[in-house]
Scaffold this motif. Structure first.
Motif, PDB file in Angstrom:
ATOM      1  N   GLU A 236       0.863  -1.187   0.000  1.00  0.00           N
ATOM      2  CA  GLU A 236       0.000   0.000   0.000  1.00  0.00           C
ATOM      3  C   GLU A 236       0.893   1.228   0.000  1.00  0.00           C
ATOM      4  OE1 GLU A 236      -2.840   0.469   3.215  1.00  0.00           O
ATOM      5  OE2 GLU A 236      -3.515   2.408   2.409  1.00  0.00           O
TER       6      GLU A 236
ATOM      7  N   ASN B  43      -4.478   5.016  -1.958  1.00  0.00           N
ATOM      8  CA  ASN B  43      -5.647   5.641  -1.331  1.00  0.00           C
ATOM      9  C   ASN B  43      -6.192   6.762  -2.204  1.00  0.00           C
ATOM     10  OD1 ASN B  43      -5.737   4.449   1.546  1.00  0.00           O
ATOM     11  ND2 ASN B  43      -3.573   4.935   1.185  1.00  0.00           N
TER      12      ASN B  43
ATOM     13  N   GLU C 248      -8.076   2.371  -3.078  1.00  0.00           N
ATOM     14  CA  GLU C 248      -8.742   2.250  -1.774  1.00  0.00           C
ATOM     15  C   GLU C 248      -9.643   3.448  -1.535  1.00  0.00           C
ATOM     16  OE1 GLU C 248      -6.136   1.514   1.482  1.00  0.00           O
ATOM     17  OE2 GLU C 248      -5.315  -0.310   0.589  1.00  0.00           O
TER      18      GLU C 248
ATOM     19  N   ASP D 242     -11.652   0.758   2.156  1.00  0.00           N
ATOM     20  CA  ASP D 242     -10.676   0.935   3.242  1.00  0.00           C
ATOM     21  C   ASP D 242     -11.421   1.112   4.563  1.00  0.00           C
ATOM     22  OD1 ASP D 242      -8.229   1.284   4.405  1.00  0.00           O
ATOM     23  OD2 ASP D 242      -7.709   3.110   3.310  1.00  0.00           O
TER      24      ASP D 242
ATOM     25  N   LYS E  54     -11.095  -4.015   3.280  1.00  0.00           N
ATOM     26  CA  LYS E  54      -9.984  -3.932   4.223  1.00  0.00           C
ATOM     27  C   LYS E  54     -10.570  -3.729   5.605  1.00  0.00           C
ATOM     28  CE  LYS E  54      -6.023  -2.276   3.249  1.00  0.00           C
ATOM     29  NZ  LYS E  54      -4.935  -1.285   3.060  1.00  0.00           N
TER      30      LYS E  54
ATOM     31  N   GLU F  86      -6.223  -5.027   8.284  1.00  0.00           N
ATOM     32  CA  GLU F  86      -5.249  -3.931   8.461  1.00  0.00           C
ATOM     33  C   GLU F  86      -4.795  -3.892   9.903  1.00  0.00           C
ATOM     34  OE1 GLU F  86      -6.057  -0.023   6.437  1.00  0.00           O
ATOM     35  OE2 GLU F  86      -8.049  -0.501   7.161  1.00  0.00           O
TER      36      GLU F  86
HETATM   37 MG    MG Z   1      -5.584   2.717   2.905  1.00  0.00          MG
END
Ligand code: MG
Ligand code: C2E
Ligand code: MG
Length: 485
Positions: A251, A310, A342, A372, A393, A432
């Motif tokens: 990521e 992101n 994300e 996310d 996630k 995560e």
């Molecule tokens: Mg993220």
């Protein structure tokens, strides 16, 4: 002998008199129409053409008078800045004329709430101001603010559809929040931005502490403007793993290293960048930079590693953000199926149908779409079927509460339920914030598909990640994690 008075009418004189009267009448008419015109021009220059409300010129004038009067009578004056949240979306949905209609409807509803003597003005765009002269208590301003918020409870209908609007309202009160008009206005605006920062659809009163953080904010904002040009922004990469221990990808997480402020965390500067729209160039840079980097690493390792990036709400709301993603892919040579975007739950839920088309277009070319911080946003999960999502996630708050023998059994239930739901919908689940071996073991038992967290690797700068890649080539994460520690 005196000449006898002529009894003949003096026609010439009479005509002259008529001329004179006519001329003076015409002059007077002209004068009055000029005065009328002047009055109309004045009112136009003080009126907002779209809503007929006072504009900022008249508002400033009335505010100045209200402050003088309040000083004489020992009263308070309240002002409010009201800005409609994400109004651009309204224009996208109902077109500009529909948007104009909405602004007029908002004006009429707000007017209906205020008392005679209060002033509602439009500052242009989707921003309104309210002046409450002769307040007895500052709490009275908050009460009016709450009523204004309530005016947004039912949808507004325009352009053939009903839309739920919400405002961010900032309040400041004379004399405690400012002695003159300009500081009162600036402080109400600061408070309004705080309301936006906290998600909108709310009211914030100005306080001195708010002012301090606003000053800091302003400084930070100025620094951030320069950060991109000065090369102070940098991408870090945090490894992601398959449950079987193989490296899946990374990521990309942005970092801002300011020469004096040091590392400013993204949680602090991303919301700021979203507010002043700097996130658009910053987000684009982050995407291009990380795509290029990942393409290089793929070539180096001959492995189709996945890159997760992101995406902020503002990028998402920008109609052509899919074109920006495609540009980054083409430029870097990274394959679309190696990129995962994300998005947060609340971001996806906020959008109308039109705005999710870029998401579908990107999914059609193979790009993966992750939600996310899953579990922290909306409770309604209908969007999981409606939108082309590939990955969930699981938010780290669930993971940190996960313990094999811990008391927080509910967290385990949630994680189990999410994993089951995701698998029924053919989605991949990544956990995560995995920090302990206990959590990892639990996630394995529960059937989670992927892992990310300090246990397995922290976010690292590109060169460190490259070394890590070399050491990971033939290792599982446990061995890799040992190398890292
Ligand atoms: Mg993220
Ligand atoms: P996120 O996307 O949920 O990123 C995960 C955050 O959790 C990262 O924080 C990461 O460093 C942290 N983290 C990872 N593993 C662990 C762990 O085991 N324990 C704990 N306690 N934390 C862990 P970071 O880098 O500070 O980023 C914070 C947030 O800022 C990100 O949350 C993301 O929402 C946003 N962000 C970061 N980079 C970007 C970017 O390039 N663009 C946009 N729009 N947002 C970004
Ligand atoms: Mg997250």
């Amino acid at each position: 002998m005196a000449k006898p008075l002529s009894r003949e009418p003096d026609l010439k004189g009479f005509m002259r008199e008529i001329d004179r009267v006519e001329t003076s009448l015409r002059l007077r008419q002209a004068e009055s129409s000029i005065a009328d015109l002047e009055r109309r021009l004045l009112s136009l220059s003080q009126q907002d053409a779209l809503t007929g409300l006072p504009n900022q010129v008249l508002f400033a004038d009335r505010l100045g008078q209200a402050i003088l009067q309040a000083q004489r009578n020992d009263n308070m004056v309240g002002i409010m800045v009201l800005d409609i949240d994400r109004f651009k979306r309204v224009n996208d949905l109902v077109g500009h004329s529909g948007g104009d209609e909405m602004l007029q409807l908002v004006a009429r509803r707000l007017e209906g709430i205020l008392r005679q003597g209060d002033t509602l003005a439009r500052m242009g765009g989707d921003r309104y101001m309210v002046l409450l002269p002769e307040l007895k208590k500052d709490l009275d301003a908050t009460k009016v603010g709450k009523n204004l918020l309530d005016a947004f409870r039912s949808p507004y209908k325009a352009g053939g559809r009903g839309l739920q609007l919400s405002p961010s309202i900032g309040i400041s009160v004379h004399p405690q929040d400012g002695l003159d008009a300009s500081s009162l206005l600036a402080h109400a605006e600061f408070a309004m931005y705080r309301a936006k920062e906290r998600g909108g659809n709310r009211l914030e009163c100005f306080t001195m502490t708010l002012n301090q953080s606003s000053l800091e904010r302003q400084e930070l904002e100025e620094c951030l403007r320069e950060a991109l040009q000065n090369g102070e922004l940098q991408m870090y990469y945090q490894p992601q793993f398959h449950m079987n221990g193989r490296l899946a990808g990374a990521e990309a997480l942005i970092r801002w290293n300011h020469p004096i402020l040091g590392f400013v965390p993204p949680t602090k500067f991303i919301p700021l960048a979203e507010e002043n729209r700097l996130i658009l160039p910053i987000g684009e840079w982050a995407l291009r930079e990380s795509c290029k980097q990942m393409a290089r690493w793929q070539a180096l390792t001959a492995t189709p590693l996945l890159l997760a990036v992101n995406v902020s709400a503002l990028q998402f709301a920008n109609g052509d953000w899919d074109a920006c993603v495609v540009r980054a892919l083409v430029e870097s040579g990274l394959k679309p199926h190696c990129l995962e975007l994300e998005l947060t739950e609340s971001l996806v839920m906020r959008q109308g149908h039109e705005d999710v088309r870029p998401l579908h277009r990107l999914r059609e070319i193979g790009t993966r779409i992750a939600i996310d911080d899953f579990g922290t946003g909306y409770s309604s999960l209908g969007y999981l079927q409606r939108l082309p999502i590939t990955t969930l996630k699981l938010d780290q708050s669930f993971i940190s509460a996960l313990q094999v023998e811990g008391p927080e059994i509910s967290s385990e239930h949630i994680v189990r339920a999410v994993i089951q739901l995701a698998h029924n919908l053919k989605l991949t689940v990544i956990a995560e914030g995995v920090e302990t071996e206990g959590q990892r073991g639990m996630l394995e038992l529960l059937g989670c598909d992927g892992l990310q967290g300090f246990l397995l690797g922290r976010p690292m700068p590109a060169d460190v990640f490259e070394t890590f890649l070399g050491s990971m080539a033939e290792m599982t994460f446990l061995e890799g994690a040992r190398v890292l520690r």
